[in-house]
Design a protein around this motif. Structure first.
Motif, mmCIF file in Angstrom:
data_model
loop_
_atom_site.group_PDB
_atom_site.id
_atom_site.type_symbol
_atom_site.label_atom_id
_atom_site.label_comp_id
_atom_site.label_asym_id
_atom_site.label_seq_id
_atom_site.Cartn_x
_atom_site.Cartn_y
_atom_site.Cartn_z
ATOM 1 N N LEU A 245 0.878 -1.168 0.000
ATOM 2 C CA LEU A 245 0.000 0.000 0.000
ATOM 3 C C LEU A 245 0.917 1.219 0.000
ATOM 4 N N ILE A 246 0.730 2.100 -0.971
ATOM 5 C CA ILE A 246 1.686 3.173 -1.234
ATOM 6 C C ILE A 246 0.995 4.531 -1.236
ATOM 7 N N PHE A 247 1.779 5.589 -1.425
ATOM 8 C CA PHE A 247 1.264 6.951 -1.362
ATOM 9 C C PHE A 247 0.763 7.483 -2.701
ATOM 10 N N ASP A 248 0.654 6.664 -3.719
ATOM 11 C CA ASP A 248 0.075 7.134 -4.974
ATOM 12 C C ASP A 248 -1.304 7.721 -4.718
ATOM 13 N N PRO A 249 -1.666 8.821 -5.381
ATOM 14 C CA PRO A 249 -2.977 9.430 -5.127
ATOM 15 C C PRO A 249 -4.105 8.500 -5.543
ATOM 16 N N PRO A 250 -5.208 8.504 -4.781
ATOM 17 C CA PRO A 250 -6.350 7.658 -5.146
ATOM 18 C C PRO A 250 -6.993 8.163 -6.433
ATOM 19 N N PRO A 251 -7.748 7.326 -7.125
ATOM 20 C CA PRO A 251 -8.397 7.757 -8.370
ATOM 21 C C PRO A 251 -9.461 8.811 -8.103
ATOM 22 N N ASP A 252 -9.679 9.657 -9.067
ATOM 23 C CA ASP A 252 -10.709 10.694 -8.993
ATOM 24 C C ASP A 252 -11.887 10.240 -9.851
ATOM 25 N N VAL A 253 -12.802 9.482 -9.257
ATOM 26 C CA VAL A 253 -13.914 8.921 -10.008
ATOM 27 C C VAL A 253 -14.838 10.021 -10.520
ATOM 28 N N VAL A 254 -15.048 11.050 -9.724
ATOM 29 C CA VAL A 254 -15.888 12.166 -10.172
ATOM 30 C C VAL A 254 -15.274 12.807 -11.401
ATOM 31 N N GLY A 255 -13.965 13.011 -11.391
ATOM 32 C CA GLY A 255 -13.291 13.599 -12.548
ATOM 33 C C GLY A 255 -13.399 12.729 -13.782
ATOM 34 N N VAL A 256 -13.283 11.412 -13.595
ATOM 35 C CA VAL A 256 -13.416 10.487 -14.713
ATOM 36 C C VAL A 256 -14.818 10.567 -15.299
ATOM 37 N N ALA A 257 -15.824 10.544 -14.421
ATOM 38 C CA ALA A 257 -17.209 10.611 -14.894
ATOM 39 C C ALA A 257 -17.474 11.924 -15.621
ATOM 40 N N ALA A 258 -16.942 13.027 -15.101
ATOM 41 C CA ALA A 258 -17.144 14.327 -15.748
ATOM 42 C C ALA A 258 -16.505 14.351 -17.131
ATOM 43 N N LYS A 259 -15.332 13.751 -17.249
ATOM 44 C CA LYS A 259 -14.648 13.731 -18.546
ATOM 45 C C LYS A 259 -15.395 12.869 -19.555
ATOM 46 N N VAL A 260 -15.841 11.704 -19.118
ATOM 47 C CA VAL A 260 -16.550 10.795 -20.019
ATOM 48 C C VAL A 260 -17.864 11.401 -20.490
ATOM 49 N N ARG A 261 -18.576 12.064 -19.580
ATOM 50 C CA ARG A 261 -19.889 12.605 -19.901
ATOM 51 C C ARG A 261 -19.839 14.052 -20.393
ATOM 52 N N LYS A 262 -18.613 14.625 -20.395
ATOM 53 C CA LYS A 262 -18.421 16.010 -20.855
ATOM 54 C C LYS A 262 -19.340 16.963 -20.086
ATOM 55 N N CYS A 263 -19.241 16.882 -18.760
ATOM 56 C CA CYS A 263 -20.087 17.707 -17.907
ATOM 57 C C CYS A 263 -19.264 18.246 -16.740
ATOM 58 N N SER A 264 -19.887 19.064 -15.914
ATOM 59 C CA SER A 264 -19.202 19.620 -14.752
ATOM 60 C C SER A 264 -19.080 18.567 -13.657
ATOM 61 N N ARG A 265 -18.245 18.852 -12.667
ATOM 62 C CA ARG A 265 -18.097 17.923 -11.552
ATOM 63 C C ARG A 265 -19.416 17.776 -10.786
#
Length: 528
Positions: A245-265
C-alpha cells in the motif's frame, strides 16, 4: 490489480450463469440457531453447520457507509447464498462453479461455518476476505466447511463492495478528495464489528479473531492490521500474496465521470448518485482501474505508511503470516490470455502493460517506476519485455510486501512469519510453476470436502497431505499467534537471519534471506 478474477459485463440483479455446485452432493440437513438478532435456519454438512447470506449491515445506500444490521422477526433463511457485489461474471473453467445467486449493490452479507462437535471453550474465529482486484469475487466462492472442521474454528467469509461502488465515499463530496473513497475497507471493518458483537452466538470467541486474505484480500488484511479503526477487532492475520500500500494518489472517479460525460463535476456527482447499477458498471468497464478502489495510504483510514502504523502498535501489533508464490506472474499472464483471447502480438503487449502498471507497487510509487525497472533489468539480466519480465514484476509485487510487512511486525515487538510457496499450479488446462492462487485450495483443504467450491489450483501428489498440514498450522496460529511445527520449525522473520518457510509438496524447510538481491539491488529507492 491483485487479480483473482477477470471478466466483463454484469448487470445488477443478473443471475449467475455458472450453475450449481457439484452435482454429487452430500445431503444437507436443516439446523436452527437462536441469536441475539433472531432465529435463523441453516444447513449441516460433514459435521459443520453453515449459515449463508447473513446480513452484517442494513441494505446499503450507494456511496454511503454501512449501518449495523438489525434484528429480524420470524426465522431468517440462511440456507442459501445471497447477492454478491456488482461485478463481471467469472469464468467457471478457471475458477469453478458458484452457487446460484444474483449480483446487486445490496450485498453486505457473510457466511458462517460452525463445527458441531462439542467445544469446552468458545472457538477461535477465522474471517476470510476474498481477492479479485477489488473488482470481483465474493464470500460465495469459498465454502469454509473443511477449514472450520480442520482448524476447529468458526469460519466467516465476507462480501464487501467492489469496483466503483467501493471507490467513492459520499461524505467526501465538496472536499478536495470528493472523487475517492475507501468503502471497501470500511465495509470490512463493519463486518469485523459484527463479528465482535455477534460471533459468540455461533460459539466463536470475539477476542480471538484471525483474518485471512488472498491477493486483494491479503492487501485488505495488511490494511486492517494497520488502520486505527480496526484496532482491537483483529488478533491474528494471514496474508497470502499481499501487495504494497503506497502513497500514490487515489483515483478521482468524479473527474473520470465528468470527462466521459463532458459535464461539470457537480453534474457528474448527480449522475453517479442517480445512474443505474448497469450504467455505473459500464463506466467502470470503460475506464478500468481509474474508477476502482485504491490500495493506498495517506487516507483517513490509513493516515501514515503501513510500516509506521504497525510500529505505532508496538508489541500489540497483530501477529502476521505473509507469503508469496515463486512465480506469481505465470498464472496472471495466463488468465489474461484466457480472458481476452487476443492474438499473440497484441496479447503480449497487454500483458506487458499490466505488469508495468503493477510495478508501481514494488517501486513504492509511480514516480519511482523508471528507476525500479532499470535496476530490475540490470540485476536479473532481463531485457524488460516478455513473459519472464512480467513474472519478475508480478512476483516482486507480492514478494516485497510479504517481506517488508512481516519484518515491520517483528520490529514493532510482535511476530511476523514469512513463507514462500513452491507447488505446481493448474489454471484451467495449463500446468504452471507455483503461481497466484495456489494457496487457496490448501487453506480451504478442498481434498477433505467432496463439494468444495475452490478449484484444485495446487497440483501435486502430496497436495492433500500438505493441505492438512497447512490447516493444522493455521489452527495453531489462530490460537497462539505462532505457526507451530506442522510444517516444521518456523522462526520469526527479522533482519538478522530473515528466516522463511519454503512450502512444497515434497517437504517444507527453512531458508534464510531468500531473494536477497531484490532487497539489496532493486528496492533501494528512498521511501517517501
Amino acid at each position: 490489480m491483485h487479480c483473482d478474477h477477470w471478466g466483463s459485463g454484469m448487470s445488477e440483479g443478473q443471475q449467475s450463469k455458472r450453475g450449481q455446485v457439484s452435482e454429487t452432493k452430500v445431503q444437507a440437513a436443516s439446523v436452527e440457531r437462536t441469536t441475539k438478532l433472531g432465529q435463523l435456519r441453516g444447513i449441516e454438512r460433514l459435521g459443520v453447520e453453515s449459515y449463508l447470506g447473513v446480513r452484517y449491515a442494513q441494505p446499503v445506500k450507494r456511496f454511503e457507509p454501512s449501518a449495523p444490521a438489525v434484528s429480524w422477526n420470524g426465522i431468517y433463511d440462511a440456507t442459501t447464498h445471497k447477492a454478491m457485489a456488482v461485478q463481471a461474471p467469472v469464468r467457471e473453467d478457471i475458477f469453478g462453479r458458484l452457487p446460484n445467486a444474483g449480483f446487486a449493490e445490496d450485498c453486505l452479507f457473510l457466511n458462517i461455518h460452525v463445527p458441531q462437535s462439542p467445544a469446552s471453550t468458545p472457538r477461535p474465529v477465522i474471517v476470510f476476505i476474498h481477492g479479485g482486484s477489488h473488482m470481483a469475487g465474493a464470500a460465495n466462492f469459498y465454502d469454509g466447511t473443511a477449514l472450520a472442521k480442520g482448524a476447529d474454528a468458526v469460519v466467516v467469509c465476507i462480501n464487501y463492495r467492489l469496483g466503483i461502488f467501493g471507490a467513492v465515499d459520499k461524505r467526501r463530496f465538496g472536499t478536495p478528495s470528493e472523487g475517492s473513497g475507501e468503502l471497501w475497507l470500511d465495509d470490512q471493518i463493519s463486518a469485523l464489528r459484527w463479528v465482535r458483537g455477534n460471533i459468540a452466538d455461533y460459539g466463536g470467541n470475539p477476542d480471538l479473531v484471525t483474518i485471512i486474505g488472498e491477493s486483494a484480500g491479503a492487501v485488505s488484511v495488511i490494511a486492517l492490521c494497520a488502520t486505527p479503526a480496526a484496532k482491537g477487532l483483529v488478533h491474528r492475520a494471514v496474508a497470502c500474496s499481499p501487495g504494497n500500500l503506497i502513497f500514490d494518489p487515489p483515483p478521482d472517479v468524479v473527474g473520470v465521470a465528468a470527462k466521459v460525460r463532458k459535464c461539470s463535476r457537480a453534474e457528474a456527482i448527480t449522475y453517479l448518485q442517480s445512474a443505474s447499477s448497469d450504467e455505473l458498471f459500464a463506466l467502470q468497464k470503460r475506464k478500468g482501474k481509474a474508477v476502482t478502489p485504491a490500495e493506498a495510504v495517506g487516507t483517513p483510514l490509513l493516515p501514515e505508511c503501513i510500516e509506521d502504523l504497525i510500529a505505532n502498535r508496538g508489541k500489540d501489533a497483530v501477529p502476521l503470516i505473509a507469503g508469496f508464490a515463486t512465480n506469481e506472474g505465470e498464472s496472471l499472464d495466463y488468465i489474461i490470455k484466457l480472458e481476452t483471447k487476443l492474438p499473440w502480438p497484441l496479447l503480449n503487449l497487454v500483458q506487458h502493460i499490466a505488469a508495468r502498471m503493477m510495478a508501481r507497487l514494488p517501486a513504492n510509487g509511480t514516480p519511482n517506476v523508471p528507476g525500479y525497472l532499470k535496476r530490475l533489468k540490470k540485476a536479473t539480466g532481463n531485457r524488460g519485455f516478455g513473459s519472464i519480465f512480467n513474472d519478475l514484476v508480478w512476483t516482486d509485487v507480492f514478494r516485497r510486501a510479504s517481506m517488508e510487512y512481516t519484518e515491520a511486525t517483528t520490529a514493532a515487538g510482535s511476530r511476523g512469519y514469512l513463507y514462500v510457496i513452491d507447488v505446481p499450479t493448474r489454471i484451467a488446462n495449463g500446468l504452471l510453476r507455483s503461481s497466484h492462487c495456489v494457496d487457496l485450495p490448501l487453506t480451504f483443504n478442498i481434498w477433505d470436502d467432496p463439494q468444495h467450491t475452490v478449484p484444485a489450483f495446487a497440483e501435486h501428489p502430496n497436495a492433500p497431505a500438505l493441505a492438512r498440514q497447512w490447516v493444522a498450522m493455521l489452527g495453531h496460529f489462530i490460537r497462539t499467534g505462532e505457526p507451530g511445527n506442522s510444517l516444521g520449525c518456523w522462526p520469526v522473520y527479522e533482519p538478522t537471519r530473515r528466516a522463511s518457510m519454503r512450502v512444497t509438496g515434497d517437504g517444507c524447510g527453512l531458508e534464510y534471506d531468500v531473494d536477497a538481491k531484490y532487497r539489496e539491488q532493486i528496492w533501494n529507492e528512498p521511501k517517501k
